[in-house]
Design a protein around this motif. Structure first.
Motif, PDB file in Angstrom:
ATOM      1  N   GLY A 107      26.901 -28.743 -34.811  1.00 53.93           N
ATOM      2  CA  GLY A 107      26.844 -27.407 -34.211  1.00 53.93           C
ATOM      3  C   GLY A 107      27.222 -27.424 -32.753  1.00 53.93           C
ATOM      4  O   GLY A 107      27.898 -26.526 -32.245  1.00 53.93           O
ATOM      5  N   GLU A 108      26.810 -28.488 -32.077  1.00 53.59           N
ATOM      6  CA  GLU A 108      27.105 -28.615 -30.649  1.00 53.59           C
ATOM      7  C   GLU A 108      28.603 -28.798 -30.427  1.00 53.59           C
ATOM      8  O   GLU A 108      29.190 -28.243 -29.485  1.00 53.59           O
ATOM      9  N   VAL A 109      29.262 -29.560 -31.310  1.00 51.49           N
ATOM     10  CA  VAL A 109      30.714 -29.739 -31.214  1.00 51.49           C
ATOM     11  C   VAL A 109      31.396 -28.372 -31.286  1.00 51.49           C
ATOM     12  O   VAL A 109      32.248 -28.033 -30.473  1.00 51.49           O
ATOM     13  N   GLY A 110      30.971 -27.552 -32.272  1.00 48.75           N
ATOM     14  CA  GLY A 110      31.558 -26.224 -32.441  1.00 48.75           C
ATOM     15  C   GLY A 110      31.392 -25.376 -31.191  1.00 48.75           C
ATOM     16  O   GLY A 110      32.326 -24.699 -30.757  1.00 48.75           O
ATOM     17  N   ARG A 111      30.209 -25.426 -30.612  1.00 49.40           N
ATOM     18  CA  ARG A 111      29.958 -24.625 -29.403  1.00 49.40           C
ATOM     19  C   ARG A 111      30.844 -25.078 -28.255  1.00 49.40           C
ATOM     20  O   ARG A 111      31.410 -24.257 -27.529  1.00 49.40           O
ATOM     21  N   GLN A 112      30.971 -26.387 -28.105  1.00 46.92           N
ATOM     22  CA  GLN A 112      31.786 -26.886 -26.979  1.00 46.92           C
ATOM     23  C   GLN A 112      33.266 -26.599 -27.189  1.00 46.92           C
ATOM     24  O   GLN A 112      33.990 -26.362 -26.225  1.00 46.92           O
ATOM     25  N   VAL A 113      33.708 -26.634 -28.455  1.00 45.91           N
ATOM     26  CA  VAL A 113      35.106 -26.295 -28.737  1.00 45.91           C
ATOM     27  C   VAL A 113      35.363 -24.837 -28.346  1.00 45.91           C
ATOM     28  O   VAL A 113      36.352 -24.518 -27.676  1.00 45.91           O
ATOM     29  N   SER A 114      34.454 -23.945 -28.734  1.00 51.55           N
ATOM     30  CA  SER A 114      34.615 -22.530 -28.394  1.00 51.55           C
ATOM     31  C   SER A 114      34.645 -22.332 -26.881  1.00 51.55           C
ATOM     32  O   SER A 114      35.458 -21.569 -26.347  1.00 51.55           O
ATOM     33  N   ARG A 115      33.763 -23.038 -26.205  1.00 48.48           N
ATOM     34  CA  ARG A 115      33.693 -22.881 -24.760  1.00 48.48           C
ATOM     35  C   ARG A 115      34.987 -23.375 -24.094  1.00 48.48           C
ATOM     36  O   ARG A 115      35.523 -22.739 -23.189  1.00 48.48           O
ATOM     37  N   ALA A 116      35.506 -24.502 -24.594  1.00 53.13           N
ATOM     38  CA  ALA A 116      36.751 -25.042 -24.024  1.00 53.13           C
ATOM     39  C   ALA A 116      37.905 -24.072 -24.267  1.00 53.13           C
ATOM     40  O   ALA A 116      38.753 -23.871 -23.399  1.00 53.13           O
ATOM     41  N   LEU A 117      37.929 -23.436 -25.446  1.00 47.21           N
ATOM     42  CA  LEU A 117      38.998 -22.477 -25.736  1.00 47.21           C
ATOM     43  C   LEU A 117      38.897 -21.264 -24.827  1.00 47.21           C
ATOM     44  O   LEU A 117      39.912 -20.735 -24.367  1.00 47.21           O
ATOM     45  N   GLU A 118      37.674 -20.828 -24.554  1.00 43.07           N
ATOM     46  CA  GLU A 118      37.508 -19.701 -23.624  1.00 43.07           C
ATOM     47  C   GLU A 118      38.011 -20.062 -22.231  1.00 43.07           C
ATOM     48  O   GLU A 118      38.669 -19.261 -21.566  1.00 43.07           O
ATOM     49  N   ARG A 119      37.733 -21.283 -21.824  1.00 43.58           N
ATOM     50  CA  ARG A 119      38.148 -21.708 -20.484  1.00 43.58           C
ATOM     51  C   ARG A 119      39.649 -21.625 -20.297  1.00 43.58           C
ATOM     52  O   ARG A 119      40.132 -21.394 -19.201  1.00 43.58           O
ATOM     53  N   VAL A 120      40.416 -21.876 -21.350  1.00 41.32           N
ATOM     54  CA  VAL A 120      41.879 -21.849 -21.214  1.00 41.32           C
ATOM     55  C   VAL A 120      42.464 -20.557 -21.766  1.00 41.32           C
ATOM     56  O   VAL A 120      43.658 -20.475 -22.056  1.00 41.32           O
ATOM     57  N   ASN A 121      41.619 -19.546 -21.918  1.00 38.03           N
ATOM     58  CA  ASN A 121      42.059 -18.233 -22.400  1.00 38.03           C
ATOM     59  C   ASN A 121      42.698 -18.292 -23.781  1.00 38.03           C
ATOM     60  O   ASN A 121      43.704 -17.644 -24.041  1.00 38.03           O
ATOM     61  N   LEU A 122      42.107 -19.088 -24.675  1.00 39.05           N
ATOM     62  CA  LEU A 122      42.592 -19.137 -26.050  1.00 39.05           C
ATOM     63  C   LEU A 122      41.444 -18.873 -27.037  1.00 39.05           C
ATOM     64  O   LEU A 122      41.466 -19.381 -28.154  1.00 39.05           O
ATOM     65  N   ALA A 123      40.468 -18.071 -26.606  1.00 38.80           N
ATOM     66  CA  ALA A 123      39.344 -17.769 -27.500  1.00 38.80           C
ATOM     67  C   ALA A 123      39.887 -17.206 -28.806  1.00 38.80           C
ATOM     68  O   ALA A 123      40.809 -16.392 -28.799  1.00 38.80           O
ATOM     69  N   GLY A 124      39.348 -17.668 -29.921  1.00 41.05           N
ATOM     70  CA  GLY A 124      39.796 -17.163 -31.214  1.00 41.05           C
ATOM     71  C   GLY A 124      40.974 -17.919 -31.814  1.00 41.05           C
ATOM     72  O   GLY A 124      41.387 -17.646 -32.938  1.00 41.05           O
ATOM     73  N   PHE A 125      41.527 -18.881 -31.091  1.00 39.29           N
ATOM     74  CA  PHE A 125      42.678 -19.634 -31.594  1.00 39.29           C
ATOM     75  C   PHE A 125      42.279 -20.859 -32.419  1.00 39.29           C
ATOM     76  O   PHE A 125      43.143 -21.568 -32.934  1.00 39.29           O
ATOM     77  N   GLY A 126      40.967 -21.115 -32.542  1.00 32.50           N
ATOM     78  CA  GLY A 126      40.497 -22.370 -33.133  1.00 32.50           C
ATOM     79  C   GLY A 126      41.058 -22.673 -34.510  1.00 32.50           C
ATOM     80  O   GLY A 126      41.345 -23.822 -34.835  1.00 32.50           O
ATOM     81  N   GLY A 127      41.243 -21.632 -35.350  1.00 30.18           N
ATOM     82  CA  GLY A 127      41.677 -21.856 -36.719  1.00 30.18           C
ATOM     83  C   GLY A 127      43.180 -22.019 -36.877  1.00 30.18           C
ATOM     84  O   GLY A 127      43.657 -22.390 -37.955  1.00 30.18           O
ATOM     85  N   ARG A 128      43.932 -21.767 -35.840  1.00 28.10           N
ATOM     86  CA  ARG A 128      45.401 -21.835 -35.989  1.00 28.10           C
ATOM     87  C   ARG A 128      45.892 -23.270 -36.069  1.00 28.10           C
ATOM     88  O   ARG A 128      45.254 -24.198 -35.579  1.00 28.10           O
ATOM     89  N   ARG A 129      47.061 -23.392 -36.660  1.00 27.73           N
ATOM     90  CA  ARG A 129      47.693 -24.709 -36.672  1.00 27.73           C
ATOM     91  C   ARG A 129      48.461 -24.901 -35.371  1.00 27.73           C
ATOM     92  O   ARG A 129      49.090 -23.985 -34.862  1.00 27.73           O
ATOM     93  N   VAL A 130      48.401 -26.109 -34.865  1.00 23.13           N
ATOM     94  CA  VAL A 130      49.045 -26.413 -33.587  1.00 23.13           C
ATOM     95  C   VAL A 130      50.537 -26.085 -33.629  1.00 23.13           C
ATOM     96  O   VAL A 130      51.117 -25.593 -32.663  1.00 23.13           O
ATOM     97  N   THR A 131      51.157 -26.347 -34.796  1.00 23.25           N
ATOM     98  CA  THR A 131      52.606 -26.126 -34.906  1.00 23.25           C
ATOM     99  C   THR A 131      52.974 -24.644 -34.872  1.00 23.25           C
ATOM    100  O   THR A 131      54.143 -24.303 -34.712  1.00 23.25           O
ATOM    101  N   ASP A 132      51.989 -23.750 -35.046  1.00 29.73           N
ATOM    102  CA  ASP A 132      52.288 -22.323 -34.976  1.00 29.73           C
ATOM    103  C   ASP A 132      52.210 -21.784 -33.548  1.00 29.73           C
ATOM    104  O   ASP A 132      52.417 -20.597 -33.322  1.00 29.73           O
ATOM    105  N   LEU A 133      51.883 -22.629 -32.593  1.00 31.97           N
ATOM    106  CA  LEU A 133      51.699 -22.168 -31.215  1.00 31.97           C
ATOM    107  C   LEU A 133      52.963 -22.389 -30.396  1.00 31.97           C
ATOM    108  O   LEU A 133      53.772 -23.270 -30.698  1.00 31.97           O
TER     109      LEU A 133
END
Ligand code: ADP
Ligand code: MG
Length: 367
Positions: A107-133
């Motif tokens: 659970g802590e991993v998930g929280r930190q991943v979300s927080r890191a995504l928010e920091r780089v303005n990519l909140a909500g991108f977690g489920g995407r494939r890297v190749t689609d970016l």
């Protein structure tokens, strides 16, 4: 002071690369380590990260000596130029990779991943494939991956070098914002001075294995410490001369006599110097130069409209073509004289920094 790098020496295959490199990074500060390709920037980062051992010199974090400490104990994050994301994994899985080493509950991993995504303005991108970016988004995922384990220092090694110019400019502004918001001290390595100006609170210029100059971008640009620094920053109007009078400061050159806007007495009579003629605020006099100081004369090679001025390439003699931004149009082929603003004439010591000393025997060699 957060990080202190002290007197690093490193030789590869009998080729000295670092010859006494020292600098510091303050809490919350982004410093840009700037130098030509091959000047040892990546080697310095690897030494700070603990992936490479210096021949001598020390790495201190908040006054604690980490020189012999293994990389994982330093808690420094490093983001490489080819940031090597796993293409077949999701954004979240890529970011979680760095956290797995820390044995955190799921659970802590998930929280930190979300927080890191928010920091780089990519909140909500977690489920995407890297190749689609896009390339820029992938860059930010790599940054999120480096930020996720909460490093106390972040090091970025030419993170934008692989991207095209437009994207680089847009991303450098965004990177600056993200680094400041994160509040983590950072060392940002680049060979591109514009990128360094855009991102660094402070610059550290590396030349021939030593720090040639440090300072905030405006000061370094306004007062380059040596002709090499001036040239590296793209300031090419340099002419060698000799001080003929100390106060007022007067310098004799092949292009005529100059009275630079430096404090009188800052150079002794007889001293060899280089003058940097800044390309701005010169007045066009007409065709003839009359022996007054701070005047130059040449033939217009090329002139084009450039925003609020005209960029002109002026041939001064056989060896020298200088660039100026003039307030009025001049015709190619015309002979013109310019009156330079004395505050735009910078006097620099002609000699490069003194001979490099051998590594001090007494310096605490790393384990
Ligand atoms: P920069 O990042 O400024 O381009 P580097 O730190 O990558 O410079 O390296 C500068 C030079 O040091 C390289 O060109 C290479 O000659 C030498 N060098 C770096 N690492 C090694 C190594 N592991 N083994 C041998 N030579 C190396
Ligand atoms: Mg490098």
């Amino acid at each position: 002071m957060a990080l202190s790098v002290q007197n690093l020496y490193k030789t590869f295959e009998d080729q000295p690369l670092l010859k006494g490199v020292s600098f510091q990074v303050e809490q919350g500060e982004t410093v840009c380590l700037l130098g030509p390709s091959g000047s040892g920037k990546s080697t310095i980062l690897r030494i700070v990260a603990g992936l490479e051992t210096p021949d001598s010199g020390r790495i201190l974090w908040e006054n604690q000596d980490l020189t012999g400490a293994p990389a994982y104990r330093r808690r420094f994050g490093l983001m490489f130029q080819d940031y090597a994301l796993f293409p077949h994994r999701s954004v979240a899985e890529n970011i979680a990779f760095g956290l797995r080493m820390q044995n955190l509950p799921r659970g802590e991993v998930g929280r930190q991943v979300s927080r890191a995504l928010e920091r780089v303005n990519l909140a909500g991108f977690g489920g995407r494939r890297v190749t689609d970016l896009s390339g820029g988004e992938q860059q930010r995922v790599a940054l999120a991956r480096a930020l996720a384990p909460n490093p106390r220092l972040l090091m970025l090694d030419e993170p934008l070098a692989a991207l095209d110019r437009t994207l680089r400019e847009a991303l450098s502004e965004e990177l600056r914002r993200i680094l400041h918001q994160a509040g983590i001290p950072a060392i940002y390595v680049t060979h591109d001075q514009e990128e360094a100006f855009a991102i660094g609170d402070r610059l550290i210029l590396l030349h021939e294995g030593q720090v040639a100059q440090t300072g905030v971008p405006a000061d370094v640009y306004g007062r380059p410490a040596s002709p090499w620094v001036a040239r590296f920053l793209g300031l090419g109007n340099l002419v060698e001369g000799r001080v003929v009078s100390s106060a007022p400061l007067r310098v004799e050159t092949a292009l005529g006599t100059f009275e630079p806007g430096c404090p009188p007495g800052s150079f002794a009579a007889g001293t060899p110097v280089s003058l940097l003629l800044r390309p701005v605020r010169a007045a066009v006099l007409g065709a003839v130069k009359d022996g007054q100081p701070n005047r130059i004369q040449g033939t217009v090679e090329d002139a084009f409209f450039h925003g609020d001025s005209f960029r002109v390439r002026l041939r001064l003699d056989q060896d020298r073509v200088f660039a100026f931004d003039l307030p009025e149009a001049v015709t190619p082929g015309a002979s013109v004289a310019l009156q330079l603003d004395r505050d735009q004439i910078i006097c620099l010591p002609a000699a490069e920094p003194a001979e490099i000393a051998a590594p001090p025997r007494s310096a605490g060699a790393a384990a």
